[in-house]
Design an enzyme around this catalytic site. Sequence first.
Site, PDB file in Angstrom:
ATOM      1  N   LYS A 110       0.834  -1.211   0.000  1.00 48.89           N
ATOM      2  CA  LYS A 110       0.000   0.000   0.000  1.00 48.89           C
ATOM      3  C   LYS A 110       0.864   1.256   0.000  1.00 48.89           C
ATOM      4  O   LYS A 110       0.537   2.233  -0.673  1.00 48.89           O
ATOM      5  CB  LYS A 110      -0.945  -0.015   1.199  1.00 48.89           C
ATOM      6  N   LYS A 190      -6.997  -9.494 -14.617  1.00 51.23           N
ATOM      7  CA  LYS A 190      -7.949  -9.741 -13.534  1.00 51.23           C
ATOM      8  C   LYS A 190      -8.824  -8.494 -13.338  1.00 51.23           C
ATOM      9  O   LYS A 190      -8.312  -7.375 -13.321  1.00 51.23           O
ATOM     10  CB  LYS A 190      -7.170 -10.035 -12.243  1.00 51.23           C
ATOM     11  N   LYS A 193     -10.896  -2.742  -9.683  1.00 45.72           N
ATOM     12  CA  LYS A 193     -11.191  -1.327  -9.894  1.00 45.72           C
ATOM     13  C   LYS A 193      -9.910  -0.538 -10.128  1.00 45.72           C
ATOM     14  O   LYS A 193      -9.925   0.479 -10.806  1.00 45.72           O
ATOM     15  CB  LYS A 193     -12.026  -0.740  -8.757  1.00 45.72           C
TER      16      LYS A 193
HETATM   17  P1  ADP Z   1     -10.504  -4.666  -6.388  1.00 45.43           P
HETATM   18  O1  ADP Z   1      -9.405  -5.551  -6.944  1.00 45.43           O
HETATM   19  O2  ADP Z   1     -11.478  -4.265  -7.445  1.00 45.43           O
HETATM   20  O3  ADP Z   1      -9.954  -3.478  -5.611  1.00 45.43           O
HETATM   21  P2  ADP Z   1     -11.074  -5.723  -3.801  1.00 45.43           P
HETATM   22  O4  ADP Z   1      -9.613  -5.899  -3.561  1.00 45.43           O
HETATM   23  O5  ADP Z   1     -11.798  -4.634  -3.061  1.00 45.43           O
HETATM   24  O6  ADP Z   1     -11.314  -5.546  -5.369  1.00 45.43           O
HETATM   25  O7  ADP Z   1     -11.776  -7.133  -3.561  1.00 45.43           O
HETATM   26  C1  ADP Z   1     -12.873  -7.375  -2.733  1.00 45.43           C
HETATM   27  C2  ADP Z   1     -13.138  -8.875  -2.778  1.00 45.43           C
HETATM   28  O8  ADP Z   1     -13.493  -9.298  -4.121  1.00 45.43           O
HETATM   29  C3  ADP Z   1     -11.933  -9.730  -2.402  1.00 45.43           C
HETATM   30  O9  ADP Z   1     -12.384 -10.837  -1.651  1.00 45.43           O
HETATM   31  C4  ADP Z   1     -11.357 -10.188  -3.733  1.00 45.43           C
HETATM   32  O10 ADP Z   1     -10.682 -11.430  -3.632  1.00 45.43           O
HETATM   33  C5  ADP Z   1     -12.611 -10.313  -4.598  1.00 45.43           C
HETATM   34  N1  ADP Z   1     -12.273 -10.023  -5.997  1.00 45.43           N
HETATM   35  C6  ADP Z   1     -11.922  -8.813  -6.515  1.00 45.43           C
HETATM   36  N2  ADP Z   1     -11.700  -8.890  -7.832  1.00 45.43           N
HETATM   37  C7  ADP Z   1     -11.897 -10.189  -8.202  1.00 45.43           C
HETATM   38  C8  ADP Z   1     -11.819 -10.918  -9.444  1.00 45.43           C
HETATM   39  N3  ADP Z   1     -11.500 -10.312 -10.585  1.00 45.43           N
HETATM   40  N4  ADP Z   1     -12.081 -12.247  -9.426  1.00 45.43           N
HETATM   41  C9  ADP Z   1     -12.409 -12.859  -8.277  1.00 45.43           C
HETATM   42  N5  ADP Z   1     -12.506 -12.237  -7.067  1.00 45.43           N
HETATM   43  C10 ADP Z   1     -12.253 -10.920  -7.015  1.00 45.43           C
END
Ligand code: ADP
Length: 321
Positions: A110, A190, A193
């Site tokens: 981070k 993948k 956001k």
């Molecule tokens: P982002 O990558 O969009 O910032 P987060 O880190 O906030 O998403 O993820 C929140 C939850 O959603 C976590 O448990 C993460 O493992 C799951 N997650 C996020 N993106 C994916 C994806 N592309 N495929 C599967 N699970 C995901």
Amino acid sequence: MRVLSGVQPSGTLHIGNYFGAIRQFVELQREHECFYFLADLHALTTVSDGQRLRSLIRDLATAFLALGLDPDRSILYRQSDIPEVLELSWMLSSVTSMGLLQRCTSYKDKVAQGLVPSHGLFAYPVLMAADILIVRSDLVPVGRDQKQHLEVTRDIASSFHATFHTEVFTLPNPLIMDDVAVVPGVDGRKMSKSYGNTIDIFGPEKEARKRIMSIVTDSTPVEAPKPTEDSALHALLQVFAPGSEKDWVRRAFAEGGVGYGEMKKRLFGYFLDTFGDARRRYEDLKQDPGEVDRILAAGAERTREVVTPLMDQLRRLTGLR
Ligand code: ADP
Ligand code: TRP
């Protein structure tokens, strides 16, 4: 078994969040006693606008309920409604070595991404341990990036046990959810956001359509069979297509004759079939914020029933009573 997980409010939810996390939360509530909380205290390490945090939390609660979290089965609460978690966090801090936290990769990641290297961000795993230990959860569904925090939680609990000659905490196990499904984004990486490649669940229908039509594909002609490897469109169709349509997807790729445009239109149809009800529930709940508040208040009350006796025990044990 008792299940607990927390989610940081981070803006709009995308379909990766659903298939990789929220769907598992909803499934777990059928067989387990589940506690799910909205991590507003954790969010203070990244969000510094009160109005924004309030609305992020409300949107996340609304989204969870719309996507099938059933407040009669699961306990949904806001982290800051249980201030005891901060008291426990301090008790745990006192038995947590600096070295343990210095080894945490998410802090380093981070900071490398440009977040303020605050004490809150550094101490984040201790607060997370308090979240988990305070309800004595057995199983913690999380993404792979959180696995190390579960190991740290177990270390901190063991260190507390050794220091105070007790066995008061349950040592939790992780349930790694993105083993179930990693959803690709419209550019093939993948979905995340931070890559700007998402398809959002509750955004305007036109926007979802536009995003789906923009999924990157190769230049295989309509008549020819299409490669499935490294195809984001194929992976997304696999994720969404109902059982009765799986064969259509298989044949469309294997036999040719179906263009990518047509496949994307199908995918958009599956998207609406999958999320149509949730999108309607989301809009209804948006019109009734009092209902969301009532559910969160009831969730905090039920959580406190578990937390209060444990905190009494801990205060006696540490000499704070
Ligand atoms: P982002 O990558 O969009 O910032 P987060 O880190 O906030 O998403 O993820 C929140 C939850 O959603 C976590 O448990 C993460 O493992 C799951 N997650 C996020 N993106 C994916 C994806 N592309 N495929 C599967 N699970 C995901
Ligand atoms: N750290 C988690 C994340 O960023 C959120 C979280 C906070 C959490 N406390 C938790 C998850 C306790 C599981 C259990 O995604």
